[in-house]
Design an enzyme around this catalytic site. Sequence first.
Site, mmCIF file in Angstrom:
data_model
loop_
_atom_site.group_PDB
_atom_site.id
_atom_site.type_symbol
_atom_site.label_atom_id
_atom_site.label_comp_id
_atom_site.label_asym_id
_atom_site.label_seq_id
_atom_site.Cartn_x
_atom_site.Cartn_y
_atom_site.Cartn_z
ATOM 1 N N CYS A 155 55.647 38.681 93.546
ATOM 2 C CA CYS A 155 54.628 38.464 92.532
ATOM 3 C C CYS A 155 55.050 39.170 91.252
ATOM 4 C CB CYS A 155 53.295 39.054 92.954
ATOM 5 S SG CYS A 155 52.641 38.312 94.448
ATOM 6 N N GLY A 166 56.943 34.261 90.812
ATOM 7 C CA GLY A 166 55.914 33.536 91.539
ATOM 8 C C GLY A 166 55.488 32.331 90.747
ATOM 9 N N ASN A 208 51.516 43.621 93.378
ATOM 10 C CA ASN A 208 52.811 43.103 93.823
ATOM 11 C C ASN A 208 53.250 43.950 95.006
ATOM 12 O OD1 ASN A 208 56.192 43.263 92.433
ATOM 13 N ND2 ASN A 208 55.396 42.019 94.084
ATOM 14 N N GLY A 209 53.436 43.313 96.170
ATOM 15 C CA GLY A 209 53.845 44.045 97.371
ATOM 16 C C GLY A 209 52.952 43.693 98.538
ATOM 17 N N TYR A 252 68.887 39.433 94.025
ATOM 18 C CA TYR A 252 68.412 38.065 93.874
ATOM 19 C C TYR A 252 67.191 37.907 92.984
ATOM 20 C CZ TYR A 252 65.717 33.882 95.080
ATOM 21 O OH TYR A 252 64.975 32.751 95.007
#
Length: 435
Positions: free
Chosen positions: A2, A28, A95-96, A235
């Site tokens: 995210c 996202g 986020n997570g 990535y």
Amino acid sequence: MCGIAGVWNVDEAYNVIHDVLLTLQHRGQQSAGVVVNGFKSVKGEGLVENVLTPERYLPGNKGIGHVRYSTYGSLDEIQPLTAHTLKGRISVAHNGNIIDADEKRKFIMGSGGIFATTLDTEIIIHYFSIAPYTNPRESLQWAFSRIKAAYSVVVLHDTFLAAARDSFGIRPLFYGKFQSGYIVASEDVALRVIGCEDIVEIEPGTIVFFTDRTPPEVVRFAKRNDRFCSFEFVYFARPDSNFYGVNVHEVRKALGMKLYEEHKLGADVVVPVLDSGFSGALGYSQASGIPIEYGLIRNHYVGRSFIMPKNRQDIVRKKLSALSAVLEGKEVILIDDSIVRGTTMKLIVEMVKEAGVKKVYVGIHSPPVIGPCNYGIDTSRRSELIASENDIKSLQEYIGADRLVYLSVGAYREVFEKCGVHGVCMGCFDLNYPA
Ligand code: SF4
């Protein structure tokens, strides 16, 4: 997977959040949401451009926003989440993944708490609400001290904007000065694009409170124990982002160089699997002296296949095409950042063969992904990770390559150390999870 954004005391917060989220769109693509002054919100499934439209503009000078990988199909599940508490209204973008979310949900529900969504983000709101303080800032501090990992979070309250990272700093978070206020974002590139000054990487285990007083106040709630996600470097993040002051593109390039040093695998041409394989391929080419070429052309108007849950194979074929003018009759080494399920690489090898290559080798500038990620990156369940149950030889056969090489765990770690990034999480590569 995210991206999050926060704005405090900046004109047209809605537009600013829109622009920040646009730069974070790679984190996202399935939903976007924003909450501004008065806790008014705009949320929807799809890309930032389609959800946060000018027609839905909301006035205000503070707010938070979120782009998300998966929505579970309901608007209730799209962040930011907002709730009323005795300590004021609160809105959260996260986020997570909270690793012990099930236990914490049971604990809260056991004491009569109810949940409106399946998102573990809601746990943060509950912990804020049940904290044994009346002061909202102390309550937030208490909540984070009891939630171990993994989170980078922005929180909008009636009286402040807060930005926090767990003690491992698994997910990134930055803030910078803009106009007479501040902007928070998952990656520093989003702040630079906007024109922020004095950009700061938020320290693991701290909350930064933005109020009408300057400078922002930094409060530590847990001892710092850095284990930043190395997959962000490999990535996930944009190549023009920096973590720990180290550029993502440079790290990918160094990983590509190390891959050549480790295996000395020759070819006529190095071909990057675009986009995230480009920097590593450049490194491989520079270390080996083998020319780099565009042997695969990317259509940028199709989403990244890794984060598109449906029709993966069709998407790969639509996304990449093999250039026979470059590939025909050559020994080619394809360089990519990672192999997760193996289906994408199998297709790419097929396409490259159809373009008439003599031999196709595959070089991966990270170690095999053998474990899932519990901290917010969708690297599948263990059973879906092709390298978790196959050795490299069988993997090579499966994808149809003449040779497949990976970077070893030791070499991978060495590159991070050499680049000056100390204390990274490599859990999905070595099963040594920080929490
Ligand atoms: Fe990143 Fe892998 Fe650690 Fe997850 S397990 S945080 S993807 S390095």
